[in-house]
Motif scaffolding. Structure first.
Motif, PDB file in Angstrom:
ATOM      1  N   UNK A 199       0.849  -1.185   0.000  1.00 47.41           N
ATOM      2  CA  UNK A 199       0.000   0.000   0.000  1.00 47.41           C
ATOM      3  C   UNK A 199       0.887   1.239   0.000  1.00 47.41           C
ATOM      4  N   UNK A 200       0.425   2.281  -0.676  1.00 42.63           N
ATOM      5  CA  UNK A 200       1.152   3.550  -0.680  1.00 42.63           C
ATOM      6  C   UNK A 200       0.148   4.689  -0.676  1.00 42.63           C
ATOM      7  N   UNK A 201       0.430   5.725   0.123  1.00 39.92           N
ATOM      8  CA  UNK A 201      -0.414   6.910   0.171  1.00 39.92           C
ATOM      9  C   UNK A 201       0.394   8.118  -0.265  1.00 39.92           C
ATOM     10  N   UNK A 202      -0.137   8.833  -1.249  1.00 43.02           N
ATOM     11  CA  UNK A 202       0.466  10.070  -1.739  1.00 43.02           C
ATOM     12  C   UNK A 202      -0.338  11.234  -1.185  1.00 43.02           C
ATOM     13  N   UNK A 266       7.799  22.641  -6.414  1.00 39.90           N
ATOM     14  CA  UNK A 266       6.793  23.645  -6.675  1.00 39.90           C
ATOM     15  C   UNK A 266       5.558  23.454  -5.812  1.00 39.90           C
ATOM     16  N   UNK A 267       4.605  24.360  -6.023  1.00 37.80           N
ATOM     17  CA  UNK A 267       3.424  24.395  -5.175  1.00 37.80           C
ATOM     18  C   UNK A 267       2.536  23.179  -5.348  1.00 37.80           C
ATOM     19  N   UNK A 268       2.592  22.538  -6.516  1.00 41.06           N
ATOM     20  CA  UNK A 268       1.697  21.416  -6.784  1.00 41.06           C
ATOM     21  C   UNK A 268       2.357  20.060  -6.560  1.00 41.06           C
ATOM     22  N   UNK A 269       3.511  20.028  -5.945  1.00 45.87           N
ATOM     23  CA  UNK A 269       4.198  18.760  -5.724  1.00 45.87           C
ATOM     24  C   UNK A 269       3.458  17.906  -4.695  1.00 45.87           C
ATOM     25  N   UNK A 270       3.598  16.594  -4.847  1.00 40.24           N
ATOM     26  CA  UNK A 270       3.051  15.635  -3.897  1.00 40.24           C
ATOM     27  C   UNK A 270       4.185  15.014  -3.105  1.00 40.24           C
ATOM     28  N   UNK A 271       3.842  14.307  -2.056  1.00 41.23           N
ATOM     29  CA  UNK A 271       4.846  13.550  -1.314  1.00 41.23           C
ATOM     30  C   UNK A 271       4.320  12.164  -1.003  1.00 41.23           C
ATOM     31  N   UNK A 272       5.209  11.196  -1.056  1.00 37.95           N
ATOM     32  CA  UNK A 272       4.862   9.826  -0.698  1.00 37.95           C
ATOM     33  C   UNK A 272       5.056   9.664   0.806  1.00 37.95           C
ATOM     34  N   UNK A 273       3.997   9.314   1.501  1.00 38.79           N
ATOM     35  CA  UNK A 273       4.039   9.242   2.957  1.00 38.79           C
ATOM     36  C   UNK A 273       4.641   7.927   3.425  1.00 38.79           C
ATOM     37  N   UNK A 274       5.434   7.983   4.495  1.00 38.85           N
ATOM     38  CA  UNK A 274       5.893   6.738   5.109  1.00 38.85           C
ATOM     39  C   UNK A 274       4.727   6.100   5.859  1.00 38.85           C
ATOM     40  N   UNK A 279      -0.655   6.263   8.089  1.00 43.57           N
ATOM     41  CA  UNK A 279      -1.583   5.824   9.138  1.00 43.57           C
ATOM     42  C   UNK A 279      -2.258   7.033   9.788  1.00 43.57           C
ATOM     43  N   UNK A 280      -1.493   8.092  10.041  1.00 46.21           N
ATOM     44  CA  UNK A 280      -2.043   9.284  10.678  1.00 46.21           C
ATOM     45  C   UNK A 280      -3.065   9.966   9.774  1.00 46.21           C
ATOM     46  N   UNK A 281      -2.796  10.006   8.465  1.00 46.54           N
ATOM     47  CA  UNK A 281      -3.746  10.635   7.550  1.00 46.54           C
ATOM     48  C   UNK A 281      -5.064   9.895   7.543  1.00 46.54           C
ATOM     49  N   UNK A 282      -5.031   8.565   7.441  1.00 48.53           N
ATOM     50  CA  UNK A 282      -6.276   7.802   7.371  1.00 48.53           C
ATOM     51  C   UNK A 282      -6.994   7.752   8.714  1.00 48.53           C
ATOM     52  N   UNK A 283      -6.252   7.854   9.802  1.00 50.94           N
ATOM     53  CA  UNK A 283      -6.904   7.978  11.109  1.00 50.94           C
ATOM     54  C   UNK A 283      -7.614   9.326  11.226  1.00 50.94           C
ATOM     55  N   UNK A 284      -7.021  10.349  10.646  1.00 52.05           N
ATOM     56  CA  UNK A 284      -7.665  11.662  10.611  1.00 52.05           C
ATOM     57  C   UNK A 284      -8.982  11.573   9.841  1.00 52.05           C
TER      58      UNK A 284
END
Length: 412
Positions: A199-202, A266-274, A279-284
Motif C-alpha cells: 500500500x502507498x499513500x500520496x 513547486x506548489x503542486x508537488x506531492x509527497x509519498x508518505x511513510x 496511518x495518521x492521515x487515514x486515522x484523521x
C-alpha cells in the motif's frame, strides 16, 4: 420452534429516545424467525440492532415494542477461498470477519467506520461504506445473496452463492440500505478480494478546490487506479490523500507515475508518505467520519467541488462548532461533521445547502443530529421521486408496518 424469552429493556436499549419494552437476543436464524413470527401474532413493532454504529440514521421510530439484537448471530457459515466467497451471519463484526479471512489472503473489500462494532447486517441495512468504495464499489456490488426473515416470520433467501450468477440479485439489492424496514437480514454471501501485498499513500497538501478537481482529472487521464482519493478540509484548503493498494510492483509503478504527474517541486508537488504518516492521515479521515453531534452526507457531481467549497461549505461550517469536512473526490460524496450551537441557525444553513445541491440533483442527509435540530429539519430531506414505489414495496413486504416503522424516507 418456540421463540426465546426476551429480557426487560433498559435505558441503553432506547433508539433515539424511544424505549422498547423487551429485547430479544436470538442465537440462530430459526430463533430469530420464531421471535418475528410470535411478535407478528401480537402485532408488536420491532427494530433490529447490530453494533448500533448507524443507530442515529433516520428519525426516531414511530412506535417500538421490542428490539431484536443480532450479536449472537455471528458465525462464518461457509468460506470457499478458491471461489472467493464467504457466507456469514448478520451479527458478525466486520473486524472479526476480516480476521477470519486474512489467513487465506482474502478480504471483504468494505471499510465503513468503526469496523470493530459495525456488523455485517448493519452495514447492509445502512448501506455503509468507506473510502475504498472508489475502487471496489459499494456493498451492493459485493453482495451475491442473503437470507432474511420476513415480517411474518418466514425464512427466505434471495440471490446465489455463485459469483458469476447475476440472476436473482434484486432481493439482496432491495434490502441494502433499507434500514431494517423490509425484513431482518440473518446471513449474507459476499464475493471476496485478495489482500493487497502493498500500500502507498500520496499526499497533495494545501490544495484549493480547482486543484483537487484537476488532480482527479489527471488520475483519470493517466488511467491510474487508486483505491481511495480523499480530500480533507483544513483552514480553507484541502489535504488530498491518494491511496494505491495491490501487488508491490503495481503499487510502486502507480505511485511513481502520480508523483511524476505532479512534479517533484513547486506548489503542486506531492509527497509519498511513510507508514506512520499514512496511518495518521487515514486515522484523521476515520475521526472525521464518526465525531460530532451532527454528521451529514452530501452527494454531488465530483466536478462540483469548486461550487461546494466556495458557496456551500463556508455558511454551513460557520454554524457548527469544531467543524470538519472531507470529500471522496472521485465519487462525489462528502461528509460534514461538527457540533450544533444554535439549532435554528444550523437548520437554516442545512435548508440552504439542500436547495443549492438540488439544482444539480445533489442531496444532504443527516446521519446523526441532536434532537434540538431534528425538531427543525427532516433528516432525509425532500422525498425522492421514487417514494411511491418505495411505499409500495413496504406494503408488500411489511403490510402491518411493524418493522422499524417511521425510520426510513418519507416516514416508511
Amino acid at each position: 420452534m418456540t421463540a426465546p424469552s426476551g429480557r426487560a429493556a433498559t435505558a441503553g436499549d432506547a433508539i433515539l429516545g424511544v424505549a422498547p419494552a423487551v429485547v430479544y437476543d436470538p442465537a440462530s436464524p430459526e430463533e430469530a424467525a420464531a421471535v418475528i413470527k410470535e411478535t407478528a401474532l401480537e402485532h408488536k413493532s420491532l427494530a433490529f440492532v447490530g453494533g448500533a454504529t448507524d443507530i442515529d440514521l433516520g428519525p426516531p421510530p414511530s412506535r417500538l415494542d421490542a428490539v431484536v439484537k443480532t450479536g449472537r448471530l455471528s458465525r462464518v457459515l461457509e468460506h470457499a477461498p478458491s471461489d472467493q466467497i464467504v457466507v456469514v451471519e448478520a451479527g458478525a463484526t466486520l473486524a472479526a470477519l476480516q480476521e477470519a479471512l486474512a489467513p487465506h489472503g482474502q478480504q471483504l473489500a468494505l471499510d465503513p467506520p468503526l469496523p470493530g462494532r459495525a456488523t455485517v447486517g448493519g452495514i447492509l441495512a445502512a448501506n455503509a461504506f468507506g473510502p475504498r468504495r472508489a475502487r471496489y464499489g459499494s456493498v451492493r456490488d459485493l453482495v451475491i445473496g442473503l437470507s432474511l426473515v420476513r415480517a411474518d416470520g418466514t425464512l427466505a433467501r434471495g440471490g446465489s452463492k455463485v459469483v458469476k450468477n447475476v440472476a436473482g440479485l434484486d432481493l439482496p439489492k432491495l434490502l441494502v440500505g433499507s434500514l431494517g424496514t423490509l425484513g431482518l437480514i440473518v446471513s449474507t454471501t459476499f464475493r471476496l478480494h485478495p489482500l493487497p501485498e502493498d500500500s502507498a499513500t500520496i499526499l497533495a497538501p494545501g490544495r484549493d478546490a480547482k486543484s483537487v478537481r484537476a488532480l482527479v482529472a489527471k488520475i483519470r487521464d493517466a488511467q491510474l487506479e487508486p483505491t481511495s482519493v480523499v480530500a480533507i478540509w483544513r483552514e480553507g484548503a484541502f489535504d488530498v490523500g491518494v491511496r494505491f493498494e495491490g501487488f508491490r510492483a503495481g503499487v510502486a509503478d502507480q505511485r511513481d507515475r502520480l508523483l511524476a504527474l505532479q512534479g517533484n517541486g513547486g506548489a503542486q508537488a506531492c509527497e509519498s508518505l511513510d507508514a506512520a504518516a499514512a496511518k495518521a492521515f487515514w486515522e484523521r479521515h476515520d475521526t472525521l467520519r464518526v465525531e460530532g453531534t451532527l454528521r451529514a452526507k452530501l452527494t454531488a457531481l465530483p466536478n462540483a467541488i469548486e461550487e461546494i467549497a466556495e458557496d456551500l461549505l463556508p455558511p454551513l461550517l460557520s454554524v457548527l462548532e469544531r467543524p470538519g469536512f472531507l470529500w471522496y473526490a472521485t465519487l462525489g460524496l462528502g461528509f460534514v461533521s461538527g457540533d450544533v450551537g444554535s439549532p435554528e441557525s444550523a437548520a437554516s444553513a442545512i435548508d440552504r445547502t439542500r436547495r443549492l445541491l438540488a439544482r444539480s440533483d445533489g442531496s444532504l442527509t443527516l446521519s446523526a443530529a441532536p434532537g434540538s435540530l431534528r425538531a427543525h429539519v427532516d433528516v432525509w430531506g425532500p422525498a425522492p421521486s421514487s417514494l411511491a414505489l418505495m411505499k409500495s414495496v413496504k406494503e408488500r413486504l411489511d403490510p402491518d408496518r411493524r418493522l422499524n416503522p417511521g425510520r426510513f424516507v418519507g416516514g416508511i
